[in-house]
Design a protein around this motif. Structure first.
Motif, PDB file in Angstrom:
ATOM      1  N   ILE A 133      -4.153  -6.404   0.220  1.00  0.00           N
ATOM      2  CA  ILE A 133      -3.990  -4.994   0.039  1.00  0.00           C
ATOM      3  C   ILE A 133      -4.794  -4.115   1.127  1.00  0.00           C
ATOM      4  O   ILE A 133      -5.773  -4.872   1.362  1.00  0.00           O
ATOM      5  CB  ILE A 133      -4.395  -4.556  -1.299  1.00  0.00           C
ATOM      6  N   LEU A 145      -6.913   0.876  -1.077  1.00  0.00           N
ATOM      7  CA  LEU A 145      -6.540   0.750  -2.596  1.00  0.00           C
ATOM      8  C   LEU A 145      -7.593  -0.137  -3.332  1.00  0.00           C
ATOM      9  O   LEU A 145      -7.633  -0.383  -4.780  1.00  0.00           O
ATOM     10  CB  LEU A 145      -5.137   0.000  -2.624  1.00  0.00           C
ATOM     11  N   GLY A 177       0.850  -1.159   0.039  1.00  0.00           N
ATOM     12  CA  GLY A 177       0.134  -0.157   0.038  1.00  0.00           C
ATOM     13  C   GLY A 177       0.910   1.201  -0.038  1.00  0.00           C
ATOM     14  O   GLY A 177       0.122   2.211  -0.081  1.00  0.00           O
TER      15      GLY A 177
END
Length: 401
Positions: A249, A253, A221
């Motif tokens: 993630i 995002l 990230g």
């Protein structure tokens, strides 16, 4: 109603220069030559590389000519963009091997059969001294030192080779050689792409339009997706590996990955973004949707759902997936009739090398039938391993046959 070509081709772009330039090119009604240059410094492609390849595919699908430049000449230098020191030069053999792998993987995104693939050694290796002097006259040292990475190195007293200073000019000359109307690249390539416009002008050509796409942060990230940072998702990785990495993630995002890495309609992504913002949609559900969509894109319809089921078996139920491959004990893992575990992990693909296998064991990332193994010097009789499941990390399994 057919989508507006300009809206489609400019969607997701970070910047288009000059402003209105793409609209003017499209208004001519002719087939545009759309260039993407790649230096095959590494053989494996990630979702980060795929962002710009997907934009090239959009131009292809709109009827324009995709021109993929394999930087077999410039690759020997290495693109200095974002570098704090001079890169070692690659050998011609390294570049040739990497390029073959690159094209094979790029074919999962663009239509390679309909792509004009060129190698820039075709014109750069043949350039004589007169041509080099003319090319060098296209720019000034002051212009090239405007690049942030060059400026920082110069001010910090770190060396910059003359060859590196020529790199943007060589890349710019590629645009002259293939008569590019549009050049694509990541935002870290803006300087080099704009240099292409200057070199084209110096050679009496209409300058290309520059379209940049955002850089994709990796699974951490924070940093740009890169194998060097171990924060990447490879486009040819197994479906389960892709799904597991995508589920890691940060929630912030999700929307960016949906926009840059899937084929979801932009309006649908807008609705998801709004739902995440107002709390009507949950981030876990949307992250799963994103991961399924990306896995389907590279492994076929239904692969995402199957990878999700496998992921849940491992992570929610702490079980062993039903599709674990069975492999025999390779002969070269035996020493004096016993199996050395690091070599077995490497030979079965659970680790990329004996050294990586040793590290995984030392860090507690290796299990046999769920029980951790912590001694990298552990050896087994073959019969002690047959029928048992080796596990590295959360997502990699094999059953020893």
């Amino acid at each position: 109603m057919a989508p507006d070509p300009l809206a489609l081709l400019s969607s997701g772009a970070a910047e288009i220069r000059p402003e209105g330039g793409l609209e003017e090119k499209l208004a001519t009604g002719r087939t545009l030559r759309v260039k993407l240059g790649v230096d095959p410094s590494r053989p494996d492609l990630t979702l980060g590389h795929a962002v710009v390849l997907r934009k090239l595919r959009q131009f292809q699908d709109a009827g324009h000519t995709a021109v993929l430049i394999v930087g077999d000449f410039t690759g020997r230098i290495g693109d200095p963009s974002g570098r704090s020191e001079t890169r070692p030069m690659l050998t011609a053999a390294d570049i040739e091997a990497n390029a073959a792998t690159y094209l094979q993987q790029a074919g999962t995104v663009i239509d390679i059969a309909e792509t004009e693939v060129r190698h820039n050694a075709e014109w750069l290796a043949a350039m004589d001294m007169e041509g080099l002097i003319r090319l060098a006259a296209s720019s000034t040292v002051a212009q090239i030192l405007e690049r942030e990475d060059f400026r920082a190195r110069y001010q910090g007293g770190r060396p910059i080779s003359v060859v590196e200073l020529l790199y943007p000019l060589f890349q710019g000359y590629d645009s002259v050689a293939v008569e590019a109307d549009v050049e694509l690249g990541g935002t870290d390539q803006t300087f080099n792409l704009l240099m292409g416009r200057e070199v084209q002008r110096a050679h009496g050509m209409a300058p290309q339009v520059v379209l940049t796409v955002p850089l994709l942060e990796g699974t951490d990230g924070v940093r740009k997706m890169s194998k060097s940072f171990d924060n990447y998702v490879g486009i040819t990785e197994p479906a389960g590996e892709q799904f597991g990495k995508l589920m890691s993630i940060p929630d912030g995002l999700i929307v960016k990955y949906l926009r840059l890495c899937t084929t979801l309609d932009p309006a649908e992504v807008d609705a998801i973004e709004a739902g995440l913002a107002d709390g009507s949609l949950g981030p876990n559900d949307e992250k799963r949707r994103m991961a399924r969509a990306i896995v389907d894109l590279y492994h076929g319809p239904g692969a995402g759902a199957a990878a999700e089921e496998r992921f849940d078996t491992v992570h929610r139920e702490h079980g062993v997936p039903g599709d674990v491959p069975t492999v025999p004990i390779p002969e070269d893992t035996l020493r004096e009739g016993r199996v050395w575990l690091p070599r077995l992990l490497s030979a079965t693909g659970l680790a990329s090398s004996n050294a990586e296998a040793r590290r995984a064991i030392e860090q507690g990332g290796v299990r046999i039938d769920g029980a951790p193994v912590t001694d990298p010097e552990t050896e087994y009789e073959p019969h002690e391993l047959r029928g048992r499941v080796l596990q590295v990390g959360r997502r990699r399994f094999v059953r020893i046959g």
